[in-house]
Design a protein around this motif. Structure first.
Motif, PDB file in Angstrom:
ATOM      1  N   LEU A  17       0.791  -1.225   0.000  1.00 32.25           N
ATOM      2  CA  LEU A  17       0.000   0.000   0.000  1.00 32.25           C
ATOM      3  C   LEU A  17       0.831   1.286   0.000  1.00 32.25           C
ATOM      4  O   LEU A  17       0.481   2.235  -0.710  1.00 32.25           O
ATOM      5  N   PRO A  18       1.918   1.395   0.790  1.00 37.07           N
ATOM      6  CA  PRO A  18       2.683   2.650   0.742  1.00 37.07           C
ATOM      7  C   PRO A  18       3.167   3.007  -0.654  1.00 37.07           C
ATOM      8  O   PRO A  18       3.126   4.167  -1.054  1.00 37.07           O
ATOM      9  N   ARG A  19       3.597   2.025  -1.407  1.00 35.91           N
ATOM     10  CA  ARG A  19       4.045   2.313  -2.766  1.00 35.91           C
ATOM     11  C   ARG A  19       2.872   2.684  -3.663  1.00 35.91           C
ATOM     12  O   ARG A  19       2.948   3.644  -4.426  1.00 35.91           O
ATOM     13  N   LEU A  20       1.765   1.957  -3.562  1.00 38.75           N
ATOM     14  CA  LEU A  20       0.622   2.219  -4.428  1.00 38.75           C
ATOM     15  C   LEU A  20       0.028   3.601  -4.181  1.00 38.75           C
ATOM     16  O   LEU A  20      -0.530   4.211  -5.094  1.00 38.75           O
ATOM     17  N   ARG A  21       0.146   4.090  -2.961  1.00 37.28           N
ATOM     18  CA  ARG A  21      -0.427   5.392  -2.628  1.00 37.28           C
ATOM     19  C   ARG A  21       0.594   6.524  -2.662  1.00 37.28           C
ATOM     20  O   ARG A  21       0.318   7.624  -2.195  1.00 37.28           O
ATOM     21  N   ALA A  61      -8.306 -12.929 -10.503  1.00 41.82           N
ATOM     22  CA  ALA A  61      -9.125 -13.684  -9.556  1.00 41.82           C
ATOM     23  C   ALA A  61      -9.489 -12.838  -8.343  1.00 41.82           C
ATOM     24  O   ALA A  61     -10.618 -12.893  -7.849  1.00 41.82           O
ATOM     25  N   LEU A  62      -8.550 -12.046  -7.825  1.00 39.63           N
ATOM     26  CA  LEU A  62      -8.845 -11.187  -6.680  1.00 39.63           C
ATOM     27  C   LEU A  62      -9.982 -10.237  -7.000  1.00 39.63           C
ATOM     28  O   LEU A  62     -10.891 -10.024  -6.181  1.00 39.63           O
ATOM     29  N   ALA A  72      -6.276  -6.136  -5.900  1.00 34.48           N
ATOM     30  CA  ALA A  72      -5.818  -6.776  -7.128  1.00 34.48           C
ATOM     31  C   ALA A  72      -4.487  -6.192  -7.584  1.00 34.48           C
ATOM     32  O   ALA A  72      -3.560  -6.924  -7.962  1.00 34.48           O
ATOM     33  N   VAL A  73      -4.352  -4.855  -7.543  1.00 36.77           N
ATOM     34  CA  VAL A  73      -3.100  -4.213  -7.948  1.00 36.77           C
ATOM     35  C   VAL A  73      -1.970  -4.619  -7.008  1.00 36.77           C
ATOM     36  O   VAL A  73      -0.853  -4.941  -7.446  1.00 36.77           O
ATOM     37  N   ALA A  74      -2.229  -4.614  -5.702  1.00 36.10           N
ATOM     38  CA  ALA A  74      -1.199  -4.998  -4.740  1.00 36.10           C
ATOM     39  C   ALA A  74      -0.777  -6.445  -4.930  1.00 36.10           C
ATOM     40  O   ALA A  74       0.420  -6.775  -4.848  1.00 36.10           O
ATOM     41  N   GLY A  75      -1.749  -7.338  -5.163  1.00 32.55           N
ATOM     42  CA  GLY A  75      -1.413  -8.739  -5.365  1.00 32.55           C
ATOM     43  C   GLY A  75      -0.527  -8.942  -6.577  1.00 32.55           C
ATOM     44  O   GLY A  75       0.467  -9.696  -6.523  1.00 32.55           O
ATOM     45  N   MET A  76      -0.845  -8.286  -7.689  1.00 33.93           N
ATOM     46  CA  MET A  76      -0.012  -8.418  -8.889  1.00 33.93           C
ATOM     47  C   MET A  76       1.398  -7.873  -8.652  1.00 33.93           C
ATOM     48  O   MET A  76       2.391  -8.473  -9.079  1.00 33.93           O
ATOM     49  N   VAL A  92      -5.525  -1.678 -12.924  1.00 36.37           N
ATOM     50  CA  VAL A  92      -6.890  -2.187 -13.075  1.00 36.37           C
ATOM     51  C   VAL A  92      -7.733  -1.075 -13.667  1.00 36.37           C
ATOM     52  O   VAL A  92      -7.757   0.042 -13.140  1.00 36.37           O
ATOM     53  N   THR A  93      -8.397  -1.350 -14.766  1.00 38.88           N
ATOM     54  CA  THR A  93      -9.286  -0.378 -15.402  1.00 38.88           C
ATOM     55  C   THR A  93     -10.577  -1.078 -15.785  1.00 38.88           C
ATOM     56  O   THR A  93     -10.586  -1.933 -16.675  1.00 38.88           O
TER      57      THR A  93
END
Length: 458
Positions: A17-21, A61-62, A72-76, A92-93
């Motif tokens: 999450l820190p990277r994604l945000r 799948a997530l 889903a983004v974090a899992g990938m 994800v779009t």
């Protein structure tokens, strides 16, 4: 074999999450211009393609089984970087998941995407995917082992029960909901039949390729028809209970909650797609019920308007109905059975507290948001200890909070020609449902904030 670590890793979602945000500097994850390093494998491009395929399949799948876009983004991201890809950018779009990155030693980027053509709420499979990604992030599995385990999770035999599993469980959802909203044993039986028939019709139409709007419009009609059939002999509360229970069993609660979560975390396009899907199903359910009740009104059969549950009722049958309702919602969403008892406790507690709040004069919006926040916080706490998704606990827990009484009043107003009153009521229903979703999301964000603050303080 993969390198195994004796140190318990940070949960993979918290780790990503820190990277994604945008809370980490870009140089910390591969954008400072450093060279790509070859780890000694012969065909890095083929290896990278296998890693990308695994990450995309787990991300798909997530998202398809009820997870949020951020999950889903974090899992990938976690899967791809664990197996050596660098400069990874998952995305994800709407109904598409994509991933780009570089294999070690390769100058040509990898890029692939998958289209999600079918969504099905399945919290049991979602929990298994969470555990699998957790094992991958802990480096307990090499790539071939992870691909084989993914195939076992996603390509296993279908759920037992065949075509009657979902209709029967939807009937149980309706039976529990009818008790919550004032029905008795006979009303519960009628509601069970209405829910079962509606879900069976929706499934039959779906297998023949009928679009979702028409499926759910037809699926909501048995509840209205059976309510009209018993209106001459049953008390007004029974008519309300049958209509509300039949409708609540079809509402896309998971989709709506996921849409709000995606919007709050910045995945606006995915949130918009999910929200349109949820609103379309909601409009279809309202249309089907209003058509049936409207025909009954033309024939001289009017549905009564009755008050919602009051404080004195919650110690009796409605409390039992809240437990049945929560457990039935959990079973239909294929929540693991070990979560049924916590879901029942959360549903009962949420119902009792919400009735108390109403007795003390809290508005429906404020009371619903507060109770949903507490339910979400409890669910996220349990899920963090188990290193799994919180949705299997949270969604059944908030089910008894759905605004059934207001929904019934709106439907009856629309059926009798009071369009302005009915539309205003539906707006109120949507606002209360939004408060539910925001309350659930708020508790999760507070938990993440507390963990980040503690981590920096340490």
């Amino acid at each position: 074999m993969a390198v195994r670590s004796d140190t318990p890793p940070t949960p993979w979602l918290t780790q990503a999450l820190p990277r994604l945000r945008g809370l980490e500097p870009t140089r910390s994850y591969g954008y400072a211009g450093e060279l790509l390093h070859d780890d000694g494998r012969g065909d890095m491009q083929a290896y990278g393609a296998r890693v990308g395929d695994l990450a995309l399949r787990l991300g798909e799948a997530l998202l398809a089984y009820g997870g949020s876009a951020e999950e889903a983004v974090a899992g990938m991201l976690v899967v791809a970087e664990t197996y050596g890809l660098s400069y990874c950018e998952p995305g994800v779009t709407l109904a598409t998941v994509s991933l780009s990155g570089y294999a070690p030693g390769e100058l040509t980027p990898l890029h692939a995407s998958r289209v999600i053509r079918k969504h099905a709420t399945d919290f049991r499979t979602l929990s298994r995917i969470h555990r699998l990604v957790d094992r991958i992030s802990a480096r307990e599995l090499d790539l071939d082992e992870a691909r084989a385990e993914t195939a076992r999770v996603l390509d296993g035999p279908p759920a037992p029960g065949g075509r009657w599993r979902v209709p029967v469980q939807t009937g149980l959802v309706a039976a529990g909901g009818s008790v919550v909203f004032g029905g008795g044993p006979q009303t519960s039986l009628v509601s069970f039949v209405a829910g079962l028939l509606g879900a069976f019709l929706a499934g039959w139409l779906g297998r023949h390729g009928v679009p979702a709007f028409y499926r759910y419009a037809v699926a909501s009609m048995p509840a209205g028809a059976l309510a009209l059939a018993v209106s001459g002999t049953a008390p007004p509360s029974a008519v309300q209970a049958i209509v509300v229970a039949g409708v609540l069993g079809l509402l896309p609660t998971v989709t709506f909650v996921s849409a709000i979560q995606d919007a709050l975390t910045g995945h606006y396009l995915t949130a918009l797609g999910r929200l349109c899907d949820a609103l379309l199903v909601f409009a279809a359910v309202v249309t089907g019920v209003v058509v049936v009740l409207g025909l009954g009104d033309l024939a001289g059969i009017k549905v009564p308007i009755v008050p919602t549950t009051v404080r004195a009722d919650y110690l009796g049958a409605p409390a039992v109905g809240a437990v049945v309702f929560a457990v039935a919602v959990a079973a239909r969403a294929r929540t693991p059975r070990r979560d049924w008892l916590p879901a029942a406790a959360l549903g009962l507690g949420a119902f009792v507290v919400s009735v108390e709040f109403r007795a003390f004069g809290f508005s429906s919006l404020v009371g619903t948001a507060l109770v949903a926040s507490v339910v979400g916080g409890a669910g996220y706490l349990v899920a963090r200890r188990r290193r799994e998704s919180a949705l299997p606990l949270v969604v059944p827990g908030i089910a008894p909070l759905l605004p059934g009484g207001a929904l019934y009043a709106s439907l009856s107003a629309l059926a009798s020609g009071r369009t302005t009153v009915g539309i205003a009521g539906l707006v109120n229903v949507a606002a209360v449902t939004l408060a539910l979703a925001v309350g659930v999301g708020l508790s999760g964000e507070v938990g993440q904030l507390v963990r980040r603050v503690r981590g920096r303080a340490a």
